[in-house]
Design a protein around this motif. Sequence first.
Motif, PDB file in Angstrom:
ATOM      1  N   ARG A 269       0.836  -1.188   0.000  1.00 49.41           N
ATOM      2  CA  ARG A 269       0.000   0.000   0.000  1.00 49.41           C
ATOM      3  C   ARG A 269       0.879   1.250   0.000  1.00 49.41           C
ATOM      4  NH1 ARG A 269      -1.959   0.512   4.765  1.00 49.41           N
ATOM      5  NH2 ARG A 269      -3.572   2.043   4.204  1.00 49.41           N
ATOM      6  N   ILE A 270       0.530   2.182  -0.854  1.00 48.35           N
ATOM      7  CA  ILE A 270       1.211   3.481  -0.889  1.00 48.35           C
ATOM      8  C   ILE A 270       0.253   4.495  -0.280  1.00 48.35           C
ATOM      9  CG2 ILE A 270       2.282   5.237  -2.340  1.00 48.35           C
ATOM     10  CD1 ILE A 270       2.792   3.077  -4.402  1.00 48.35           C
ATOM     11  N   VAL A 271       0.646   5.067   0.857  1.00 45.64           N
ATOM     12  CA  VAL A 271      -0.252   5.935   1.617  1.00 45.64           C
ATOM     13  C   VAL A 271       0.284   7.360   1.604  1.00 45.64           C
ATOM     14  CG1 VAL A 271      -1.022   4.053   3.092  1.00 45.64           C
ATOM     15  CG2 VAL A 271       0.924   5.440   3.789  1.00 45.64           C
ATOM     16  N   SER A 272      -0.630   8.306   1.838  1.00 44.19           N
ATOM     17  CA  SER A 272      -0.254   9.712   1.895  1.00 44.19           C
ATOM     18  C   SER A 272       0.295  10.040   3.282  1.00 44.19           C
ATOM     19  CB  SER A 272      -1.467  10.596   1.597  1.00 44.19           C
ATOM     20  OG  SER A 272      -1.166  11.960   1.809  1.00 44.19           O
ATOM     21  N   PRO A 273       1.474  10.648   3.361  1.00 42.70           N
ATOM     22  CA  PRO A 273       2.040  10.963   4.680  1.00 42.70           C
ATOM     23  C   PRO A 273       1.385  12.165   5.355  1.00 42.70           C
ATOM     24  CG  PRO A 273       3.488  11.755   2.959  1.00 42.70           C
ATOM     25  CD  PRO A 273       2.381  11.019   2.267  1.00 42.70           C
ATOM     26  N   VAL A 274       0.655  12.984   4.574  1.00 39.02           N
ATOM     27  CA  VAL A 274       0.035  14.194   5.118  1.00 39.02           C
ATOM     28  C   VAL A 274      -1.331  14.377   4.477  1.00 39.02           C
ATOM     29  CG1 VAL A 274       2.205  15.406   5.607  1.00 39.02           C
ATOM     30  CG2 VAL A 274       1.147  15.614   3.355  1.00 39.02           C
ATOM     31  N   SER A 275      -2.122  15.241   5.084  1.00 41.02           N
ATOM     32  CA  SER A 275      -3.385  15.671   4.469  1.00 41.02           C
ATOM     33  C   SER A 275      -3.096  16.845   3.535  1.00 41.02           C
ATOM     34  CB  SER A 275      -4.389  16.093   5.545  1.00 41.02           C
ATOM     35  OG  SER A 275      -4.716  15.001   6.384  1.00 41.02           O
ATOM     36  N   GLY A 276      -3.674  16.801   2.353  1.00 39.88           N
ATOM     37  CA  GLY A 276      -3.417  17.869   1.398  1.00 39.88           C
ATOM     38  C   GLY A 276      -4.125  17.618   0.088  1.00 39.88           C
ATOM     39  N   THR A 277      -3.567  18.161  -0.968  1.00 38.16           N
ATOM     40  CA  THR A 277      -4.129  18.073  -2.315  1.00 38.16           C
ATOM     41  C   THR A 277      -3.103  17.439  -3.241  1.00 38.16           C
ATOM     42  OG1 THR A 277      -5.457  20.059  -1.947  1.00 38.16           O
ATOM     43  CG2 THR A 277      -5.099  19.403  -4.240  1.00 38.16           C
ATOM     44  N   VAL A 278      -3.596  16.611  -4.159  1.00 39.32           N
ATOM     45  CA  VAL A 278      -2.711  16.017  -5.157  1.00 39.32           C
ATOM     46  C   VAL A 278      -2.320  17.111  -6.144  1.00 39.32           C
ATOM     47  CG1 VAL A 278      -2.459  14.272  -6.945  1.00 39.32           C
ATOM     48  CG2 VAL A 278      -3.798  13.758  -4.893  1.00 39.32           C
ATOM     49  N   LEU A 279      -1.053  17.509  -6.119  1.00 38.58           N
ATOM     50  CA  LEU A 279      -0.577  18.584  -6.988  1.00 38.58           C
ATOM     51  C   LEU A 279      -0.190  18.055  -8.365  1.00 38.58           C
ATOM     52  CD1 LEU A 279       1.707  20.429  -4.406  1.00 38.58           C
ATOM     53  CD2 LEU A 279      -0.656  20.988  -5.020  1.00 38.58           C
ATOM     54  N   ARG A 280       0.373  16.870  -8.400  1.00 34.49           N
ATOM     55  CA  ARG A 280       0.823  16.319  -9.674  1.00 34.49           C
ATOM     56  C   ARG A 280       0.843  14.805  -9.602  1.00 34.49           C
ATOM     57  NH1 ARG A 280       6.766  17.193 -12.566  1.00 34.49           N
ATOM     58  NH2 ARG A 280       6.314  15.998 -14.454  1.00 34.49           N
ATOM     59  N   LEU A 281       0.414  14.152 -10.685  1.00 28.80           N
ATOM     60  CA  LEU A 281       0.510  12.708 -10.841  1.00 28.80           C
ATOM     61  C   LEU A 281       1.625  12.419 -11.844  1.00 28.80           C
ATOM     62  CD1 LEU A 281      -3.232  11.596 -11.074  1.00 28.80           C
ATOM     63  CD2 LEU A 281      -1.706  11.378  -9.124  1.00 28.80           C
ATOM     64  N   HIS A 282       2.701  11.803 -11.367  1.00 28.11           N
ATOM     65  CA  HIS A 282       3.776  11.429 -12.284  1.00 28.11           C
ATOM     66  C   HIS A 282       3.399  10.185 -13.081  1.00 28.11           C
ATOM     67  CE1 HIS A 282       6.760  14.253 -10.554  1.00 28.11           C
ATOM     68  NE2 HIS A 282       6.116  14.016  -9.419  1.00 28.11           N
ATOM     69  N   GLU A 283       2.643   9.307 -12.464  1.00 26.72           N
ATOM     70  CA  GLU A 283       2.179   8.095 -13.132  1.00 26.72           C
ATOM     71  C   GLU A 283       0.711   7.885 -12.782  1.00 26.72           C
ATOM     72  OE1 GLU A 283       3.938   6.542 -15.234  1.00 26.72           O
ATOM     73  OE2 GLU A 283       5.966   7.223 -14.770  1.00 26.72           O
ATOM     74  N   GLN A 284      -0.110   7.601 -13.786  1.00 20.00           N
ATOM     75  CA  GLN A 284      -1.525   7.363 -13.532  1.00 20.00           C
ATOM     76  C   GLN A 284      -1.977   5.994 -14.005  1.00 20.00           C
ATOM     77  OE1 GLN A 284      -4.126  10.445 -14.883  1.00 20.00           O
ATOM     78  NE2 GLN A 284      -5.966   9.434 -14.175  1.00 20.00           N
ATOM     79  N   SER A 285      -1.508   5.578 -15.158  1.00 22.97           N
ATOM     80  CA  SER A 285      -1.908   4.278 -15.693  1.00 22.97           C
ATOM     81  C   SER A 285      -1.081   3.166 -15.057  1.00 22.97           C
ATOM     82  CB  SER A 285      -1.732   4.254 -17.214  1.00 22.97           C
ATOM     83  OG  SER A 285      -2.538   5.235 -17.826  1.00 22.97           O
ATOM     84  N   GLU A 286      -1.597   1.944 -15.173  1.00 20.89           N
ATOM     85  CA  GLU A 286      -0.895   0.777 -14.645  1.00 20.89           C
ATOM     86  C   GLU A 286       0.364   0.522 -15.466  1.00 20.89           C
ATOM     87  OE1 GLU A 286      -1.657  -4.032 -14.090  1.00 20.89           O
ATOM     88  OE2 GLU A 286      -3.346  -2.649 -14.328  1.00 20.89           O
ATOM     89  N   ARG A 287       1.491   0.372 -14.765  1.00 20.55           N
ATOM     90  CA  ARG A 287       2.758   0.115 -15.448  1.00 20.55           C
ATOM     91  C   ARG A 287       3.787  -0.324 -14.424  1.00 20.55           C
ATOM     92  NH1 ARG A 287       6.441   5.129 -16.913  1.00 20.55           N
ATOM     93  NH2 ARG A 287       7.896   3.392 -16.691  1.00 20.55           N
ATOM     94  N   VAL A 288       4.882  -0.875 -14.915  1.00 24.33           N
ATOM     95  CA  VAL A 288       5.978  -1.291 -14.051  1.00 24.33           C
ATOM     96  C   VAL A 288       6.877  -0.087 -13.793  1.00 24.33           C
ATOM     97  CG1 VAL A 288       7.997  -2.787 -13.845  1.00 24.33           C
ATOM     98  CG2 VAL A 288       5.902  -3.652 -14.902  1.00 24.33           C
ATOM     99  N   VAL A 289       7.183   0.161 -12.522  1.00 27.99           N
ATOM    100  CA  VAL A 289       8.016   1.306 -12.138  1.00 27.99           C
ATOM    101  C   VAL A 289       9.188   0.811 -11.311  1.00 27.99           C
ATOM    102  CG1 VAL A 289       6.098   2.951 -12.188  1.00 27.99           C
ATOM    103  CG2 VAL A 289       6.608   1.720 -10.075  1.00 27.99           C
ATOM    104  N   PRO A 290      10.333   1.473 -11.420  1.00 26.92           N
ATOM    105  CA  PRO A 290      11.477   1.086 -10.580  1.00 26.92           C
ATOM    106  C   PRO A 290      11.354   1.670  -9.179  1.00 26.92           C
ATOM    107  CG  PRO A 290      12.093   2.884 -12.029  1.00 26.92           C
ATOM    108  CD  PRO A 290      10.682   2.509 -12.396  1.00 26.92           C
ATOM    109  N   ALA A 291      12.096   1.113  -8.251  1.00 31.81           N
ATOM    110  CA  ALA A 291      12.089   1.638  -6.883  1.00 31.81           C
ATOM    111  C   ALA A 291      12.606   3.066  -6.870  1.00 31.81           C
ATOM    112  CB  ALA A 291      12.951   0.749  -5.984  1.00 31.81           C
ATOM    113  N   GLY A 292      11.921   3.933  -6.129  1.00 30.57           N
ATOM    114  CA  GLY A 292      12.316   5.333  -6.022  1.00 30.57           C
ATOM    115  C   GLY A 292      11.709   6.242  -7.063  1.00 30.57           C
TER     116      GLY A 292
END
Length: 388
Positions: free
Chosen positions: A196-219
């Motif tokens: 699970r990838i969780v939000s560390p704070v309450s706020g607004t999503v400013l930018r989505l670097h990735e939206q579609s399903e895909r393989v991503v490297p660590a970091g």
Amino acid sequence: MTALSKTQRIAAFSLAGAALILFVVFRPSPLHVDSGTVTKGTLQVVLDAEGYSRVRDRFVIGAPVSGRLARVAFREGDSVAKGDTVSELLPAELDAREFRQASARAAAARAAYDEALARERQATIGFEQAGRRSVRYGNLYSEGAVSKESFELARNEADMRLKEAEAARSAASSARFSFEAQQAVIDRQTAGTPVRIVSPVSGTVLRLHEQSERVVPAGAPLFDIGDPSAIEIVIDLLSTDAVRVKPADRVLIEEWGGGKVLEASVKRIEPSGFAKISALGIEEKRVNIIASLSRKESRLGDNFRIQAKIVLDEKSRVLLVPVSSLFRTTAGWKVFIIENGKAAARPVRIGLRSAFYAEVLDGLDEGDRVVVHPTNELRDGMRVAFEN
């Protein structure tokens, strides 16, 4: 003395008339000049520069491990709460080497979490101490034992320590979530257990670097989360100009699209400069100036372009003369003042100077008319013509 004859008188008058006509014909015509008036007003010495707005506390959430990222249901501008699951990552099965690497990353995340907890405790202690000092100075100020400035400094320090404690608390939460995510990689019993990838704070999503399903490297960065109402201004100046700026200097925010001038103040000058290529292809050393808005502006978002004026000095009700009327001689500054249709060179003593006006300390009076942009042809005592 023998009286002049009629013929001699006519000849004398003719010669005098001819001389007058020749004088009028061959006399140099007045030199046409531009003129300005010495007035009283407010003089501001400013630095003009471009800048942009940015969210003060920006959190970039990255992929804790390599794997397949599930499609993200959030959109840019959506609100998230602290601890919300923003996405899931399905890691690949680990071999022995990858397991050792994951264990090392989990240990590093644990150490970072412990360090964040220590910073949180330190910031909390600093805030509590500053709060007690603020209360003590408030009591002393009410009794007249300390100045208002000392009380305000103590109160401002308490506010600053509060912000630092909140930031340290958020950083500790972020480090804890990062540790839990790393630990989950080595704690799972079977491959295919999603992280699970969780939000560390309450706020607004400013930018989505990735939206579609895909393989991503660590970091790999996945989301930017922050509070869009907590905006600060970043202004980059030449390093030679940045040394003239002081904390708390006024900043006027213009041309941001809102139609009004926003007030701000310099919060800090970054200690390190950076290289930037100018429009002319010249490498320049520049420094970022960070300013905070005096009042929140909801229409000003993240990474908006602005034009800023940093007020270095300001005086009101001073005598002003156009800078373009000044010229320097070996004796100092001078101007050409227009008197009875003639230009007269007059020495002046000036104070503050802006891009268009200079403060006159001595040598001119309000209402005096001076020559603007004097040419090399202009001389002291020369007749001039100008348009009112």
